[in-house]
Design a protein around this motif. Structure first.
Motif, short mmCIF file in Angstrom:
data_model
loop_
_atom_site.label_atom_id
_atom_site.label_comp_id
_atom_site.label_asym_id
_atom_site.label_seq_id
_atom_site.Cartn_x
_atom_site.Cartn_y
_atom_site.Cartn_z
N GLU A 77 0.76 -1.14 -0.09
CA GLU A 77 -0.09 0.08 0.06
C GLU A 77 0.95 1.18 0.08
O GLU A 77 1.86 1.36 0.81
CB GLU A 77 -0.86 -0.12 1.24
CG GLU A 77 -1.78 1.12 1.30
CD GLU A 77 -2.80 1.01 2.49
OE1 GLU A 77 -3.75 0.40 2.40
OE2 GLU A 77 -2.38 1.60 3.54
N GLY A 81 -3.52 3.76 -0.90
CA GLY A 81 -3.73 3.34 -2.38
C GLY A 81 -2.84 2.22 -3.05
O GLY A 81 -1.90 1.81 -2.33
N LYS A 87 -1.63 0.20 -11.01
CA LYS A 87 -2.66 0.82 -11.46
C LYS A 87 -2.75 1.05 -13.01
O LYS A 87 -3.38 0.75 -13.65
CB LYS A 87 -2.99 1.94 -10.73
CG LYS A 87 -4.49 2.85 -10.99
CD LYS A 87 -5.58 1.94 -10.95
CE LYS A 87 -6.96 2.75 -11.21
NZ LYS A 87 -7.35 2.79 -12.51
N ARG A 118 -6.33 -0.59 2.73
CA ARG A 118 -7.00 0.29 1.79
C ARG A 118 -6.53 0.06 0.12
O ARG A 118 -7.32 -0.09 -0.65
CB ARG A 118 -6.65 1.57 2.13
CG ARG A 118 -7.43 2.25 3.33
CD ARG A 118 -6.91 3.65 3.84
NE ARG A 118 -5.83 3.59 4.73
CZ ARG A 118 -5.45 3.10 5.74
NH1 ARG A 118 -6.13 2.13 6.47
NH2 ARG A 118 -4.39 3.32 6.52
N ALA A 119 -5.32 -0.46 -0.02
CA ALA A 119 -4.88 -0.99 -1.30
C ALA A 119 -5.49 -2.00 -1.71
O ALA A 119 -5.99 -2.25 -2.79
CB ALA A 119 -3.23 -1.35 -1.15
N ASN A 121 -8.75 -3.31 -0.75
CA ASN A 121 -9.99 -2.86 -1.11
C ASN A 121 -10.13 -2.02 -2.46
O ASN A 121 -10.93 -2.39 -3.28
CB ASN A 121 -10.73 -1.64 0.01
CG ASN A 121 -11.09 -2.52 1.25
OD1 ASN A 121 -10.98 -3.82 1.36
ND2 ASN A 121 -11.20 -1.83 2.28
N SER A 122 -9.14 -1.20 -2.78
CA SER A 122 -9.00 -0.54 -3.85
C SER A 122 -8.87 -1.44 -5.25
O SER A 122 -9.33 -1.33 -6.13
CB SER A 122 -7.99 0.50 -3.94
OG SER A 122 -7.82 1.37 -5.15
N GLN A 125 -11.65 -3.77 -5.67
CA GLN A 125 -12.97 -2.69 -6.64
C GLN A 125 -12.63 -2.70 -8.03
O GLN A 125 -13.43 -2.67 -8.88
CB GLN A 125 -12.90 -1.41 -5.77
CG GLN A 125 -14.21 -0.53 -6.02
CD GLN A 125 -14.15 0.60 -4.96
OE1 GLN A 125 -13.23 1.26 -4.63
NE2 GLN A 125 -15.42 0.89 -4.52
N THR A 126 -11.42 -2.12 -8.19
CA THR A 126 -10.87 -2.22 -9.63
C THR A 126 -11.11 -3.64 -10.54
O THR A 126 -11.59 -3.47 -11.50
CB THR A 126 -9.58 -1.73 -9.68
OG1 THR A 126 -9.52 -0.43 -8.98
CG2 THR A 126 -9.09 -1.54 -11.21
#
Length: 182
Positions: A77, A81, A87, A118-119, A121-122, A125-126
Motif C-alpha cells: 500500500e 492506495g 494501477k 485500503r490498497a 479494497n481499492s 474494487q478495480t
C-alpha cells in the motif's frame, strides 16, 4: 494449469514479491505459477495509444493474462492506495477485457497493523469493475509482514496456511470454471 502472479512492487527485495515466490513453492506440481516482471516496462496509459497497433509490451501483458487460468496479485500500500505502477498496468487492461470472469486472488502485505487494507479494497474494487471473479476466500491482508517473511519464505505458520487456503480456493474456482465451459 497456469497461474500468473503479479506483484505491485518493483523493489528487488519486496515482501510482496517474496510472498508470491513462497506461494509458487507451496503450489502443487500440476500448477505452473509464474511471476510477471514486466510492470516497469509498460508505458504510461494513454487511450490514444490503445488501438489495433498497441505497443508490444502492452500486448505481451494482455496475452499473459488472457493465457492464464487464474491470477494472484500481491501488493503493498502506497499513500493509502494501490501503487501507481500496478494501477497503470490495470488501466491497459480495462478496455481489452482479459479479466472478464478470470478467477483472481488479491493479497496485500504491509508492515502496518492493517495489512494494507485500503490498497486491497481499492484493487478488489478495480478488478470487480473489470469483471474479474474474486470472492472473500481469495482476498487476504497480511499485517506486520516484515515479521512473517524471511528471504523468499513465509515463516509465519498462520500466514502460510492462509496462503495455502487462498491458492486452494483459486484452483477450485479455476477447475469449476473449466466445468462451466464444457
Amino acid at each position: 494449469m497456469k497461474i500468473l502472479a503479479i506483484s505491485g512492487s518493483l523493489r528487488v527485495s519486496s515482501s510482496n514479491t517474496a510472498i508470491l515466490r513462497s506461494i509458487a513453492k507451496l503450489a502443487p506440481t500440476n500448477i505452473q505459477l509464474s511471476i510477471y516482471d514486466g510492470l516497469e516496462n509498460l508505458p504510461h496509459f494513454n487511450p490514444e495509444l490503445d488501438n489495433d497497433n498497441v505497443i508490444s509490451s502492452v500486448q505481451d501483458w494482455r496475452d499473459l493474462i488472457r493465457e492464464s487460468d487464474g491470477i494472484i496479485f500481491c501488493t503493498p500500500e502506497y499513500a493509502h492506495g494501490v501503487p501507481g505502477v500496478l494501477k497503470n498496468g490495470l488501466d491497459w487492461i480495462v478496455s481489452s477485457g482479459e479479466f472478464m470472469n478470470k478467477p483472481t486472488a488479491v493479497i496485500s502485505a504491509s508492515p502496518s497493523i492493517d495489512g494494507g487494507i485500503r490498497a486491497n479494497n481499492s484493487l478488489v474494487q478495480t478488478l470487480r469493475v473489470m469483471m474479474a471473479k474474486t470472492t472473500e476466500e481469495r482476498i487476504l491482508c497480511i499485517p506486520a509482514v516484515s515479521a512473517k517473511v524471511s528471504g523468499d519464505e513465509v515463516t509465519d505458520p498462520l500466514t502460510k496456511q492462509s496462503l495455502i487456503s487462498l491458492l486452494d480456493n483459486l484452483v477450485r474456482s479455476i477447475l469449476s470454471r473449466g466445468d462451466e465451459a464444457v
